[in-house]
Scaffold this motif. Structure first.
Motif, PDB file in Angstrom:
ATOM      1  N   PRO A  84       0.834  -1.205   0.000  1.00  0.00           N
ATOM      2  CA  PRO A  84       0.000   0.000   0.000  1.00  0.00           C
ATOM      3  C   PRO A  84       0.869   1.255   0.000  1.00  0.00           C
ATOM      4  N   LEU A  85       0.234   2.395  -0.158  1.00  0.00           N
ATOM      5  CA  LEU A  85       0.963   3.660  -0.217  1.00  0.00           C
ATOM      6  C   LEU A  85       1.743   3.929   1.064  1.00  0.00           C
ATOM      7  N   GLU A  86       1.195   3.505   2.199  1.00  0.00           N
ATOM      8  CA  GLU A  86       1.843   3.817   3.479  1.00  0.00           C
ATOM      9  C   GLU A  86       2.998   2.872   3.817  1.00  0.00           C
ATOM     10  N   ALA A  87       3.206   1.817   3.036  1.00  0.00           N
ATOM     11  CA  ALA A  87       4.284   0.879   3.327  1.00  0.00           C
ATOM     12  C   ALA A  87       5.644   1.525   3.076  1.00  0.00           C
ATOM     13  N   PRO A  88       6.590   1.398   3.991  1.00  0.00           N
ATOM     14  CA  PRO A  88       7.898   2.033   3.822  1.00  0.00           C
ATOM     15  C   PRO A  88       8.718   1.445   2.686  1.00  0.00           C
ATOM     16  N   ASP A  89       8.385   0.200   2.263  1.00  0.00           N
ATOM     17  CA  ASP A  89       9.168  -0.448   1.214  1.00  0.00           C
ATOM     18  C   ASP A  89       8.428  -0.533  -0.120  1.00  0.00           C
ATOM     19  N   ASN A  90       7.411   0.319  -0.314  1.00  0.00           N
ATOM     20  CA  ASN A  90       6.691   0.273  -1.588  1.00  0.00           C
ATOM     21  C   ASN A  90       7.544   0.815  -2.741  1.00  0.00           C
ATOM     22  N   ILE A  91       8.476   1.713  -2.439  1.00  0.00           N
ATOM     23  CA  ILE A  91       9.455   2.218  -3.409  1.00  0.00           C
ATOM     24  C   ILE A  91      10.809   2.138  -2.708  1.00  0.00           C
ATOM     25  N   PRO A  92      11.453   0.984  -2.753  1.00  0.00           N
ATOM     26  CA  PRO A  92      12.640   0.772  -1.924  1.00  0.00           C
ATOM     27  C   PRO A  92      13.860   1.558  -2.390  1.00  0.00           C
ATOM     28  N   ALA A  93      14.536   2.187  -1.438  1.00  0.00           N
ATOM     29  CA  ALA A  93      15.811   2.844  -1.745  1.00  0.00           C
ATOM     30  C   ALA A  93      16.952   1.831  -1.725  1.00  0.00           C
ATOM     31  N   ARG A  94      16.678   0.661  -1.143  1.00  0.00           N
ATOM     32  CA  ARG A  94      17.643  -0.440  -1.145  1.00  0.00           C
ATOM     33  C   ARG A  94      16.867  -1.746  -1.119  1.00  0.00           C
ATOM     34  N   SER A  95      17.303  -2.689  -1.945  1.00  0.00           N
ATOM     35  CA  SER A  95      16.689  -4.004  -1.974  1.00  0.00           C
ATOM     36  C   SER A  95      17.784  -5.049  -1.822  1.00  0.00           C
ATOM     37  N   GLU A  96      17.799  -5.705  -0.692  1.00  0.00           N
ATOM     38  CA  GLU A  96      18.853  -6.641  -0.301  1.00  0.00           C
ATOM     39  C   GLU A  96      20.226  -5.984  -0.487  1.00  0.00           C
ATOM     40  N   ILE A  97      21.034  -6.463  -1.469  1.00  0.00           N
ATOM     41  CA  ILE A  97      22.401  -5.948  -1.626  1.00  0.00           C
ATOM     42  C   ILE A  97      22.493  -4.763  -2.581  1.00  0.00           C
ATOM     43  N   TYR A  98      21.347  -4.325  -3.137  1.00  0.00           N
ATOM     44  CA  TYR A  98      21.388  -3.287  -4.165  1.00  0.00           C
ATOM     45  C   TYR A  98      20.798  -1.966  -3.669  1.00  0.00           C
ATOM     46  N   ASP A  99      21.584  -0.904  -3.762  1.00  0.00           N
ATOM     47  CA  ASP A  99      21.036   0.435  -3.593  1.00  0.00           C
ATOM     48  C   ASP A  99      20.285   0.814  -4.858  1.00  0.00           C
ATOM     49  N   VAL A 100      19.222   1.600  -4.697  1.00  0.00           N
ATOM     50  CA  VAL A 100      18.418   2.043  -5.843  1.00  0.00           C
ATOM     51  C   VAL A 100      18.464   3.571  -5.870  1.00  0.00           C
ATOM     52  N   PRO A 101      19.467   4.152  -6.545  1.00  0.00           N
ATOM     53  CA  PRO A 101      19.663   5.604  -6.494  1.00  0.00           C
ATOM     54  C   PRO A 101      18.432   6.407  -6.899  1.00  0.00           C
ATOM     55  N   GLY A 102      17.674   5.922  -7.887  1.00  0.00           N
ATOM     56  CA  GLY A 102      16.499   6.656  -8.349  1.00  0.00           C
ATOM     57  C   GLY A 102      15.351   6.679  -7.374  1.00  0.00           C
ATOM     58  N   ASN A 103      15.469   5.920  -6.289  1.00  0.00           N
ATOM     59  CA  ASN A 103      14.409   5.890  -5.278  1.00  0.00           C
ATOM     60  C   ASN A 103      14.808   6.578  -3.976  1.00  0.00           C
ATOM     61  N   ILE A 104      15.947   7.197  -3.951  1.00  0.00           N
ATOM     62  CA  ILE A 104      16.425   7.832  -2.726  1.00  0.00           C
ATOM     63  C   ILE A 104      15.854   9.243  -2.590  1.00  0.00           C
TER      64      ILE A 104
END
Length: 255
Positions: A87-107
């Motif tokens: 849902p929209l309120e979930a902190p991981d709906n647009i993850p800035a990091r997923s396991e070992i990968y940083d996601v720069p476009g989501n920071i």
């Protein structure tokens, strides 16, 4: 990043609504990142990894759609853009990091951009699921298809197939009972995740809320990382789902 760059189809549908006793959903079916998103700053390895999608899950879901004569709604955008199982309120709906990968476009995404992704990806995806569910027979059950990596944060996972539930455990328990009788795969309830991990949003939204039986299936992705392997597992799961649904129906009818 502007909120209006996500103007791409959020869902793909397969099969004919209203035909069978199952409705299938595969939220993490695609690794597609819209080209105007600059790959979210990810390497090619990261874009093709399990962080971006559920490897093999779409192949399993499409084979199940054929075997069960069931409609399928599949996500058409990577979960790293927006996770349609959150849902929209979930902190991981647009993850800035997923396991070992940083996601720069989501920071440090502004709230208006987060809302934009929700509106343009989550909402049309779940509207599609709602339409398919509305057209399904009254005795239809909801099945969501996922896969998981054999090693996560350095820890090996022994389970091969997990059956998860949100609050309605009937179908998941029936599936595990049958899997253990068949003895082909190491199967368990609520593995490698459970509702407490926030992974059963779709089950709650479209299954529990309607009062219909539902289950989330997690398959270890080394078992389904080729089309042939995925089809073999899907054929196996089709038998499990049919038997579990029959057992559930018989129990509810007092047989």
């Amino acid at each position: 990043m502007a909120a209006d760059v996500w103007g791409w189809p959020a869902a793909a549908t397969y099969g004919e609504p209203g035909q069978g006793a199952f409705v299938l959903v595969c939220e993490h079916a695609s690794s597609f990142i819209p080209p105007n998103a600059d790959d979210l700053g990810l390497s090619q390895k990261a874009r093709l990894s399990h962080a971006a999608w559920d490897i093999g899950a779409l192949d399993v879901a499409m084979r199940l759609s054929q075997r069960l004569r069931a409609p399928l709604v599949a996500g058409a955008v990577s979960r790293l853009v927006y996770d349609c199982n959150r849902p929209l309120e979930a902190p991981d709906n647009i993850p800035a990091r997923s396991e070992i990968y940083d996601v720069p476009g989501n920071i440090d995404i502004p709230q208006e951009c987060r809302q934009g992704r929700y509106d343009q990806i989550h909402t049309p995806f779940h509207d599609t699921v709602t339409r398919v569910m509305d057209a399904a027979p009254k005795d239809a059950v909801l099945v969501t298809i996922h896969s998981f990596t054999p090693v996560y944060n350095g820890e090996k996972r022994a389970v091969e197939i997990g059956f998860l539930s949100h609050s309605d455990r009937r179908l998941a328990q029936a599936c595990v009972t049958h899997e253990r009788e068949r003895g082909r795969f190491l199967a368990d309830l609520d593995e490698p995740y459970s509702a407490s991990d926030g992974v059963t949003y779709t089950l709650q939204k479209h299954g529990d809320a309607r009062g219909i039986a539902n289950v989330m299936i997690e398959v270890r992705n080394d078992l389904i990382d080729t089309t042939m392997k995925a089809q073999t597992v899907a054929d196996h799961l089709a038998g499990t789902l049919i038997t579990a649904k029959r057992a559930l129906s018989a129990r509810e009818q007092g047989q």
